[in-house]
Write a protein that holds these residues in place. Structure first.
Motif, PDB file in Angstrom:
ATOM      1  N   ASP A 121       6.928   1.358   5.147  1.00  0.00           N
ATOM      2  CA  ASP A 121       6.631   1.861   3.798  1.00  0.00           C
ATOM      3  C   ASP A 121       5.316   2.644   3.801  1.00  0.00           C
ATOM      4  O   ASP A 121       5.212   3.702   3.174  1.00  0.00           O
ATOM      5  CB  ASP A 121       6.560   0.668   2.839  1.00  0.00           C
ATOM      6  CG  ASP A 121       6.529   1.096   1.385  1.00  0.00           C
ATOM      7  OD1 ASP A 121       7.244   2.060   1.029  1.00  0.00           O
ATOM      8  OD2 ASP A 121       5.788   0.462   0.593  1.00  0.00           O
ATOM      9  N   SER A 122       4.330   2.139   4.519  1.00  0.00           N
ATOM     10  CA  SER A 122       3.040   2.846   4.608  1.00  0.00           C
ATOM     11  C   SER A 122       3.195   4.157   5.352  1.00  0.00           C
ATOM     12  O   SER A 122       2.594   5.172   4.981  1.00  0.00           O
ATOM     13  CB  SER A 122       2.011   2.010   5.370  1.00  0.00           C
ATOM     14  OG  SER A 122       1.823   0.805   4.732  1.00  0.00           O
TER      15      SER A 122
ATOM     16  N   ALA B 157       4.657   6.564   3.043  1.00  0.00           N
ATOM     17  CA  ALA B 157       3.666   6.990   2.043  1.00  0.00           C
ATOM     18  C   ALA B 157       2.674   7.971   2.652  1.00  0.00           C
ATOM     19  O   ALA B 157       2.227   8.901   1.980  1.00  0.00           O
ATOM     20  CB  ALA B 157       2.941   5.771   1.488  1.00  0.00           C
ATOM     21  N   SER B 158       2.337   7.768   3.921  1.00  0.00           N
ATOM     22  CA  SER B 158       1.330   8.665   4.505  1.00  0.00           C
ATOM     23  C   SER B 158       1.885  10.072   4.727  1.00  0.00           C
ATOM     24  O   SER B 158       1.109  11.023   4.826  1.00  0.00           O
ATOM     25  CB  SER B 158       0.736   8.072   5.792  1.00  0.00           C
ATOM     26  OG  SER B 158       1.743   7.698   6.669  1.00  0.00           O
TER      27      SER B 158
ATOM     28  N   ARG C 210       3.308  11.643   2.465  1.00  0.00           N
ATOM     29  CA  ARG C 210       3.007  12.341   1.200  1.00  0.00           C
ATOM     30  C   ARG C 210       1.683  13.097   1.254  1.00  0.00           C
ATOM     31  O   ARG C 210       1.491  14.079   0.547  1.00  0.00           O
ATOM     32  CB  ARG C 210       2.918  11.320   0.046  1.00  0.00           C
ATOM     33  CG  ARG C 210       4.253  10.829  -0.411  1.00  0.00           C
ATOM     34  CD  ARG C 210       4.108   9.996  -1.678  1.00  0.00           C
ATOM     35  NE  ARG C 210       5.319   9.202  -1.859  1.00  0.00           N
ATOM     36  CZ  ARG C 210       5.329   7.918  -2.159  1.00  0.00           C
ATOM     37  NH1 ARG C 210       4.197   7.267  -2.358  1.00  0.00           N
ATOM     38  NH2 ARG C 210       6.464   7.269  -2.291  1.00  0.00           N
ATOM     39  N   ARG C 211       0.769  12.603   2.068  1.00  0.00           N
ATOM     40  CA  ARG C 211      -0.528  13.277   2.152  1.00  0.00           C
ATOM     41  C   ARG C 211      -0.393  14.656   2.803  1.00  0.00           C
ATOM     42  O   ARG C 211      -1.210  15.533   2.597  1.00  0.00           O
ATOM     43  CB  ARG C 211      -1.510  12.413   2.960  1.00  0.00           C
ATOM     44  CG  ARG C 211      -1.936  11.160   2.204  1.00  0.00           C
ATOM     45  CD  ARG C 211      -3.233  10.608   2.773  1.00  0.00           C
ATOM     46  NE  ARG C 211      -3.042  10.070   4.113  1.00  0.00           N
ATOM     47  CZ  ARG C 211      -2.721   8.811   4.372  1.00  0.00           C
ATOM     48  NH1 ARG C 211      -2.556   7.962   3.378  1.00  0.00           N
ATOM     49  NH2 ARG C 211      -2.561   8.397   5.600  1.00  0.00           N
TER      50      ARG C 211
ATOM     51  N   GLY D  37       7.076  13.744   0.213  1.00  0.00           N
ATOM     52  CA  GLY D  37       7.043  12.515   1.016  1.00  0.00           C
ATOM     53  C   GLY D  37       8.226  12.339   1.948  1.00  0.00           C
ATOM     54  O   GLY D  37       8.844  13.314   2.391  1.00  0.00           O
TER      55      GLY D  37
ATOM     56  N   GLU E 118      11.684   9.607   2.951  1.00  0.00           N
ATOM     57  CA  GLU E 118      12.580   8.490   2.607  1.00  0.00           C
ATOM     58  C   GLU E 118      12.991   7.851   3.921  1.00  0.00           C
ATOM     59  O   GLU E 118      13.589   8.525   4.764  1.00  0.00           O
ATOM     60  CB  GLU E 118      13.854   8.998   1.934  1.00  0.00           C
ATOM     61  CG  GLU E 118      13.650   9.748   0.650  1.00  0.00           C
ATOM     62  CD  GLU E 118      14.957  10.416   0.179  1.00  0.00           C
ATOM     63  OE1 GLU E 118      14.933  10.942  -0.932  1.00  0.00           O
ATOM     64  OE2 GLU E 118      15.956  10.408   0.938  1.00  0.00           O
TER      65      GLU E 118
ATOM     66  N   PRO F  53       5.304  -1.650  -1.939  1.00  0.00           N
ATOM     67  CA  PRO F  53       4.501  -0.942  -2.944  1.00  0.00           C
ATOM     68  C   PRO F  53       4.783   0.555  -3.085  1.00  0.00           C
ATOM     69  O   PRO F  53       4.662   1.109  -4.166  1.00  0.00           O
ATOM     70  CB  PRO F  53       3.058  -1.164  -2.462  1.00  0.00           C
ATOM     71  CG  PRO F  53       3.160  -1.493  -1.013  1.00  0.00           C
ATOM     72  CD  PRO F  53       4.475  -2.194  -0.840  1.00  0.00           C
ATOM     73  N   HIS F  54       5.170   1.226  -1.999  1.00  0.00           N
ATOM     74  CA  HIS F  54       5.285   2.687  -2.080  1.00  0.00           C
ATOM     75  C   HIS F  54       6.699   3.184  -2.342  1.00  0.00           C
ATOM     76  O   HIS F  54       6.901   4.375  -2.592  1.00  0.00           O
ATOM     77  CB  HIS F  54       4.753   3.317  -0.786  1.00  0.00           C
ATOM     78  CG  HIS F  54       3.350   2.906  -0.471  1.00  0.00           C
ATOM     79  ND1 HIS F  54       2.291   3.227  -1.279  1.00  0.00           N
ATOM     80  CD2 HIS F  54       2.839   2.157   0.550  1.00  0.00           C
ATOM     81  CE1 HIS F  54       1.179   2.721  -0.761  1.00  0.00           C
ATOM     82  NE2 HIS F  54       1.487   2.052   0.342  1.00  0.00           N
ATOM     83  N   GLY F  55       7.671   2.303  -2.234  1.00  0.00           N
ATOM     84  CA  GLY F  55       9.051   2.684  -2.561  1.00  0.00           C
ATOM     85  C   GLY F  55       9.638   3.755  -1.661  1.00  0.00           C
ATOM     86  O   GLY F  55      10.496   4.541  -2.086  1.00  0.00           O
ATOM     87  N   THR F  56       9.211   3.812  -0.399  1.00  0.00           N
ATOM     88  CA  THR F  56       9.745   4.863   0.478  1.00  0.00           C
ATOM     89  C   THR F  56      10.894   4.366   1.356  1.00  0.00           C
ATOM     90  O   THR F  56      11.496   5.151   2.086  1.00  0.00           O
ATOM     91  CB  THR F  56       8.638   5.426   1.406  1.00  0.00           C
ATOM     92  OG1 THR F  56       8.241   4.410   2.320  1.00  0.00           O
ATOM     93  CG2 THR F  56       7.440   5.901   0.626  1.00  0.00           C
TER      94      THR F  56
END
Ligand SMILES: [Zn+2]
Length: 402
Positions: free
Chosen positions: A104-105, A108-109, A111-112, A117, A119, A155-158
């Motif tokens: 998940d992290s 999320a990373s 996205r930066r 982002g 999936e 937490p990030h929903g990826t």
């Protein structure tokens, strides 16, 4: 509704390379802890590897250009090993939770670098080969359910979960029927797989799966001979590889244009990218073949018997065993140490780190893991094979390339 922002080609290529570079920071390599390469013919000569980066960037670039999320497929999280010397039970525990958190992290990373982002689709392959690995289908169902709950709370929903049960073309066939249909429609014949392994293709994978199946079957309840178990493990390994490849073939068609992650090391610059889900005491160890051990503020995967051999304390959560905690001087040695315990040799996870004196005495960022990693099967695959376990009918389909 996603729209295309027509990113200039050069920027899209640059971003795609950056995303590939990020993924490759977690590349799972061949070899053993403490022994980085060379990694064998056709393998990466360095990690992270520029050839692998370029290969993956090519897959990623169209998504970046279209300003849509980059989809990463990871066939994994099949179900817990049936060997209780390796795992704590049948349901996902802290080992899975930690790996899912990592994924998940990672998503999320992305996205930066690329705002839409990533999936990450976990394509659980437990249903695909449950009969060949000795996990009851009911256990697979329960494992999926619990895995889904863990994923929902990320937490990030990826991350999302996709299973054979969700495939419309297999609906209503029953578990065995789904496996048969998958094999008939998407698999290569077992004889072709055997011949390819004898010619040197997929040998590390074949050995690793054979070793897992041997270990999983080598329980106190097993009363047969070691040789018979090895023969059986070798035969079933081909079925597991056959089904895994069929599942991969299906997924590639179902989710076109996706980056194909794998939990196994992969040859250099090929379609699949092997990634490491976290530190462990074995280069092929996974959350479903091991337990999470808190060794001093961070979690390391190892086999349950290894954790118990170190005198670790078992922690329960919500009435279920969850993970182990290392206590005493070994923990103290690891606390405050920057060293990644037993991180795979050829990952980049522990650059420039240094071990606390004594820290490796037992936990040994190991050249020699506590439980030998040496395959319990002969190194040479070209030994006479036992007849294949008749797990499922082999589809009379034309050989396909993968
Ligand atoms: Zn490479």
């Amino acid at each position: 509704m996603l729209t295309s922002h027509a990113l200039p080609a050069s920027s899209a290529r640059e971003r795609a390379h950056e995303i590939a570079r990020l993924l490759l920071e977690h590349q799972r390599g061949h070899g053993r802890p403490g022994r980085p390469g060379p990694l064998g013919p056709g393998q990466c000569r360095e990690l992270p590897c520029t050839r692998c980066r370029d290969t993956q960037a090519e897959v990623i670039e169209p998504s970046v250009r279209a300003d849509r999320p980059v989809r990463l497929l990871l066939p994994a999280f099949p179900g817990k090993s049936p060997n209780r010397a390796k795992v704590l039970g049948t349901l996902p525990d802290m080992a899975e939770e930690h790996a899912l958190g990592f994924l998940d992290s990672l998503g999320a990373s992305v996205r930066r670098i690329h705002p839409p982002g990533a999936e990450i689709v976990i394509c659980s392959d437990g249903r695909v080969f449950s009969d060949a690995v000795g996990i009851p289908d009911d256990d697979i169902t329960a494992y999926h359910r619990e895995l889904g709950t863990m994923i929902e709370s990320l937490p990030h929903g990826t991350v999302s979960l996709f299973t054979l049960d969700q495939v419309p073309e297999f609906a209503g066939l029953g578990h065995g029927g789904m496996r048969t249909a998958l094999t008939e429609r998407h698999a290569v014949p077992l004889e072709l797989l055997r011949s390819r392994v004898r010619q040197g293709e997929d040998v590390p994978l074949y050995r690793a799966i054979t070793r897992f199946l041997f270990e999983d079957g080598n329980t106190p309840e097993y009363k047969g001979s070691r040789a018979a178990l090895q023969r059986d493990a070798r035969a079933r390994a081909y079925v597991v590889i056959q089904r895994s490849k069929a599942w991969g073939d299906f997924l590639a068609r179902y989710f076109p244009g996706s980056v194909r992650l794998s939990i196994h090391p992969q040859p250099c610059a090929t379609a699949k990218l092997g990634i490491q889900l976290g530190p462990s005491t074995g280069s092929w160890l996974t959350p479903w073949h091991g337990v999470a051990v808190d060794v001093g503020g961070r979690l390391v995967l190892m086999k349950r018997a290894e954790a118990e051999g170190l005198g670790c304390d078992l922690v329960e959560r919500e009435g279920r065993p969850s993970h182990f905690v290392l206590r005493g001087p070994l923990r103290s040695a690891h606390e405050g140490s920057a060293r990644s315990l037993a991180v795979h040799a050829n990952t980049t996870a522990a650059p420039g780190s240094s071990a606390a004196p004594g820290a490796s005495a037992v936990l040994a960022v190991p050249e020699t893991p506590a439980v030998p990693e040496t395959p319990a099967v002969p190194e040479t695959p070209a030994v006479p094979e036992a007849p294949v376990v008749p797990v499922a009918p082999v589809a009379p389909v034309a050989p396909k390339e993968w």
